[in-house]
Design a protein around this motif. Structure first.
Motif, PDB file in Angstrom:
ATOM      1  N   VAL A 144       0.812  -1.223   0.000  1.00  0.00           N
ATOM      2  CA  VAL A 144       0.000   0.000   0.000  1.00  0.00           C
ATOM      3  C   VAL A 144       0.840   1.264   0.000  1.00  0.00           C
ATOM      4  O   VAL A 144       0.348   2.358  -0.295  1.00  0.00           O
ATOM      5  N   LEU A 145       2.131   1.157   0.344  1.00  0.00           N
ATOM      6  CA  LEU A 145       3.010   2.318   0.330  1.00  0.00           C
ATOM      7  C   LEU A 145       4.446   1.858   0.161  1.00  0.00           C
ATOM      8  O   LEU A 145       4.874   0.899   0.814  1.00  0.00           O
ATOM      9  N   SER A 146       5.175   2.543  -0.703  1.00  0.00           N
ATOM     10  CA  SER A 146       6.601   2.255  -0.899  1.00  0.00           C
ATOM     11  C   SER A 146       7.413   3.523  -0.654  1.00  0.00           C
ATOM     12  O   SER A 146       7.059   4.600  -1.145  1.00  0.00           O
ATOM     13  N   VAL A 154       6.370   9.464  15.557  1.00  0.00           N
ATOM     14  CA  VAL A 154       5.301   9.344  14.571  1.00  0.00           C
ATOM     15  C   VAL A 154       5.592  10.186  13.326  1.00  0.00           C
ATOM     16  O   VAL A 154       6.008  11.340  13.420  1.00  0.00           O
ATOM     17  N   SER A 155       5.372   9.570  12.156  1.00  0.00           N
ATOM     18  CA  SER A 155       5.425  10.283  10.874  1.00  0.00           C
ATOM     19  C   SER A 155       4.182   9.933  10.063  1.00  0.00           C
ATOM     20  O   SER A 155       3.669   8.809  10.152  1.00  0.00           O
ATOM     21  N   PHE A 156       3.692  10.895   9.292  1.00  0.00           N
ATOM     22  CA  PHE A 156       2.557  10.680   8.395  1.00  0.00           C
ATOM     23  C   PHE A 156       3.076  10.669   6.965  1.00  0.00           C
ATOM     24  O   PHE A 156       3.791  11.589   6.548  1.00  0.00           O
ATOM     25  N   LYS A 157       2.721   9.627   6.199  1.00  0.00           N
ATOM     26  CA  LYS A 157       3.173   9.515   4.819  1.00  0.00           C
ATOM     27  C   LYS A 157       1.978   9.217   3.914  1.00  0.00           C
ATOM     28  O   LYS A 157       1.143   8.370   4.240  1.00  0.00           O
ATOM     29  N   LYS A 158       1.934   9.916   2.765  1.00  0.00           N
ATOM     30  CA  LYS A 158       0.817   9.759   1.828  1.00  0.00           C
ATOM     31  C   LYS A 158       1.292   9.023   0.580  1.00  0.00           C
ATOM     32  O   LYS A 158       2.384   9.276   0.071  1.00  0.00           O
ATOM     33  N   ASN A 159       0.458   8.103   0.105  1.00  0.00           N
ATOM     34  CA  ASN A 159       0.722   7.421  -1.156  1.00  0.00           C
ATOM     35  C   ASN A 159       0.390   8.381  -2.296  1.00  0.00           C
ATOM     36  O   ASN A 159      -0.766   8.790  -2.442  1.00  0.00           O
ATOM     37  N   PRO A 160       1.370   8.772  -3.108  1.00  0.00           N
ATOM     38  CA  PRO A 160       1.110   9.772  -4.153  1.00  0.00           C
ATOM     39  C   PRO A 160       0.162   9.266  -5.244  1.00  0.00           C
ATOM     40  O   PRO A 160      -0.421  10.066  -5.977  1.00  0.00           O
ATOM     41  N   GLU A 161      -0.008   7.955  -5.339  1.00  0.00           N
ATOM     42  CA  GLU A 161      -0.850   7.415  -6.409  1.00  0.00           C
ATOM     43  C   GLU A 161      -2.334   7.464  -6.072  1.00  0.00           C
ATOM     44  O   GLU A 161      -3.160   7.787  -6.927  1.00  0.00           O
ATOM     45  N   ASP A 162      -2.698   7.137  -4.837  1.00  0.00           N
ATOM     46  CA  ASP A 162      -4.123   7.120  -4.485  1.00  0.00           C
ATOM     47  C   ASP A 162      -4.487   8.122  -3.393  1.00  0.00           C
ATOM     48  O   ASP A 162      -5.655   8.256  -3.018  1.00  0.00           O
ATOM     49  N   GLY A 163      -3.480   8.836  -2.844  1.00  0.00           N
ATOM     50  CA  GLY A 163      -3.746   9.865  -1.857  1.00  0.00           C
ATOM     51  C   GLY A 163      -4.010   9.368  -0.453  1.00  0.00           C
ATOM     52  O   GLY A 163      -4.253  10.167   0.454  1.00  0.00           O
ATOM     53  N   ARG A 164      -3.955   8.057  -0.245  1.00  0.00           N
ATOM     54  CA  ARG A 164      -4.228   7.513   1.086  1.00  0.00           C
ATOM     55  C   ARG A 164      -3.027   7.730   2.003  1.00  0.00           C
ATOM     56  O   ARG A 164      -1.878   7.640   1.581  1.00  0.00           O
ATOM     57  N   CYS A 165      -3.332   7.985   3.274  1.00  0.00           N
ATOM     58  CA  CYS A 165      -2.290   8.358   4.239  1.00  0.00           C
ATOM     59  C   CYS A 165      -2.038   7.222   5.222  1.00  0.00           C
ATOM     60  O   CYS A 165      -2.968   6.483   5.595  1.00  0.00           O
TER      61      CYS A 165
END
Length: 562
Positions: free
Chosen positions: A12-14, A27-38
């Protein structure tokens, strides 16, 4: 037998190596640039944890909790629920939910992948209410190592039968003497589960007996990317009813009995575990899984079994030079044993099974030539783990099995003092003879193979192995060349995995620099071709035999792999 869709895993995230290096502690927040999910990633000295940025209450998004000075907590923007990401537990309100954790996979290049299992808890499909068990209706008999016989009503289910011969070439031998009728029990079983391809679970000397007497018995294995029976044809063992089973789907045996195979989160390419359900009573066997089902497992099962001993690696026993003194090894092994013991005890405490049994760790380096390994490779004792569990988890009973001992589950659930039947007082518990010569001679028969009279076997073998795009010089020093040459040549001749060498303590390794090359070892331990090298073709290509130097009779003392 099953009707639902198989459990799947999805990246789901690379993150690349640079992005991983930039992650701060906490804690870090990272968003998938392809589908926008965090997604939320938690970093600590112990590694990484991750989950979806989604509250389990009503699906709200989390933000950093400014009141949290330790950097472990996030707060939902909908109703101010708080999640401690270091434990994946909701702290406000307490004792409410447990956040579904994503599997964190670290890549060879320093990158990271977050992997989601779907569904995360497939055993909840079609739940069954437990029915009362009668005395003698469900009996679990320990045979040896990881081999358990489960009598479930009128069905007999056997796990991981290693009942004779060595494992990992000649490195492991059975510690416990199985009951005298163990092979008869094997051949009388209704079905067999084999968890993975390691030879202390997939024992071809044992299965050869089965193939001669009942070749059509159903044998269930998980649908791993490296097939469990990848070298069945090479083994010459004739088994005709191997059933590859999808992950996370109930397999119905009869109206009362079903089972489900789950993958390991760390080694999904080969490791599996199993849940057995009889009349609503669950038995969980995590076998050798490092992180079974990505860490999500059923709670309050009736019986849980797992490995416990440690010591199933060539590191550091087979290493020498540099820092690898005997005192360094002893301290390292002591610390690793303690960490494993604490991890297993904590896992049992969190899952709260009614009964826990440590198994799958009863092996010994019995061959006289491996005395150094045996003396160095100190393992955990089942009694010590059970004592720790008894301190941490008051509601869990523990069972330290002896070969031939029987647990009556129905009686155990009623707290009966007669739930466990130990073997007779005169029963033999520990093996003292192993037929060394029979198995060592078979390995050494490879030494005189025609192919090793040609120096070009090395190039042919590594071309077959397919290890490419990675420059590496490996220096492997074989201290006991006369003893170990047979194993190496047997592995080469038959296209075997290098676990026989590494986990079987059949090599002596010196590293300079002292760097672990995961890609190299992983390839030769799990990724070799499914077909053996075509040595017949090799012999047709090579020129007539000429006398050469001692390389023909040595082993890879220095070889360059490109």
């Amino acid at each position: 037998m099953g009707g639902l869709e198989a459990q799947t895993s999805k990246v789901v995230l690379s993150l690349d190596a640079k992005q991983v290096a930039s992650l701060k502690d906490g804690v870090s927040f990272k968003k998938n640039p392809e589908d926008g999910r965090c997604y939320i990633i938690y970093k600590s000295s112990g590694g990484f944890k991750a989950c979806k940025n989604q509250c389990k209450h009503q699906g709200g998004l989390f933000i950093q909790d400014i009141e949290d000075l330790d950097g472990r907590t996030v707060k939902c923007t909908k109703h101010n629920w708080k999640l401690n990401v270091s434990s994946m537990k909701y702290v406000n309100p307490p004792d409410s939910f447990l956040q579904d954790e994503l599997e964190v996979e670290m890549l060879d290049d320093g990158g990271m992948q977050l992997v989601e299992l779907s569904p995360i808890d497939p055993w909840l499909a079609d739940p069954r209410e437990p029915q009362e068990l009668q005395e003698g209706e469900v009996k679990i008999t320990y045979l040896t190592h990881a081999c358990m016989e489960l009598q479930l009503g009128d069905k007999c289910f056997l796990f991981d039968p290693w009942l004779k011969g060595p494992a990992f070439a000649r490195g492991w031998w059975l510690l416990h003497e199985p009951p005298a009728d163990c092979l008869d029990r094997l051949c009388a079983a209704d079905l067999i589960y084999i968890s993975h391809l390691h030879s202390d679970h997939l024992s071809y000397p044992t299965l050869k007996v089965l193939s001669e007497r009942r070749p059509d018995i159903p044998i269930y294995v998980g649908d791993t990317s490296r097939p469990v029976f990848w070298n069945l044809e090479q083994s010459k063992v004739k088994l005709t009813n191997i059933r590859v089973t999808p992950f996370g789907v109930w397999q119905n045996v009869d109206d009362n009995l079903r089972f489900m195979i789950l993958m390991d989160g760390v080694h999904p390419e080969m490791d599996t575990c199993i849940i057995v359900d009889y009349k609503g009573h669950m038995i969980l066997n995590t076998v050798d899984c490092t992180r079974p089902n990505g860490g999500r497992l059923p709670e309050k099962v009736d019986l849980m079994m797992s490995d416990f001993a440690g010591g199933a690696s060539g590191f550091p026993m087979t290493f020498h030079g540099g820092k690898y003194s005997d005192s360094w090894k002893a301290e390292f092994i002591k610390n690793e044993r303690k960490k494993l013991l604490n991890y297993k005890a904590t896992l049992v405490k969190s899952l709260q099974p009614r009964i826990y049994c440590p198994f799958a760790g009863y092996f010994v380096e019995a061959h006289p030539s491996d005395k150094y390994i045996k003396d160095t490779n100190i393992k955990n004792r089942a009694e010590d783990l059970n004592a720790l569990i008894n301190q941490l988890s008051l509601n869990t009973k523990t069972w330290t099995p002896k070969p031939g001992a029987v647990l009556d589950l129905g009686l155990a659930l009623k707290d009966s003092s007669e739930a466990i039947t130990d073997p007779p007082a005169n029963a033999k518990i520990y093996k003292d003879s192993w037929e060394f010569d029979l198995y060592v001679d078979e390995l050494n028969s490879a030494i005189s193979s025609e192919i090793f009279k040609h120096e070009s076997w090395i190039q042919f073998y590594y071309s077959w192995a397919g290890f490419q795009n990675y420059n590496l010089v490996v220096r492997i020093v074989y201290i006991r060349v006369k003893n170990r040459i047979g194993v190496m040549r047997y592995v080469v001749l038959h296209g075997g995995l290098w676990d026989d060498l590494y986990i079987g303590f059949q090599n002596r390794i010196s590293r300079d620099p002292d760097t672990y090359h995961h890609k190299f070892w992983n390839h030769f331990q799990t990724q070799l071709p499914l077909h053996s090298p075509d040595w017949e073709q090799f012999l047709q290509r090579v020129p007539p035999i000429q006398e050469t130097d001692s390389l023909n009779y040595g082993l890879l003392n220095y070889c360059s792999i490109l």
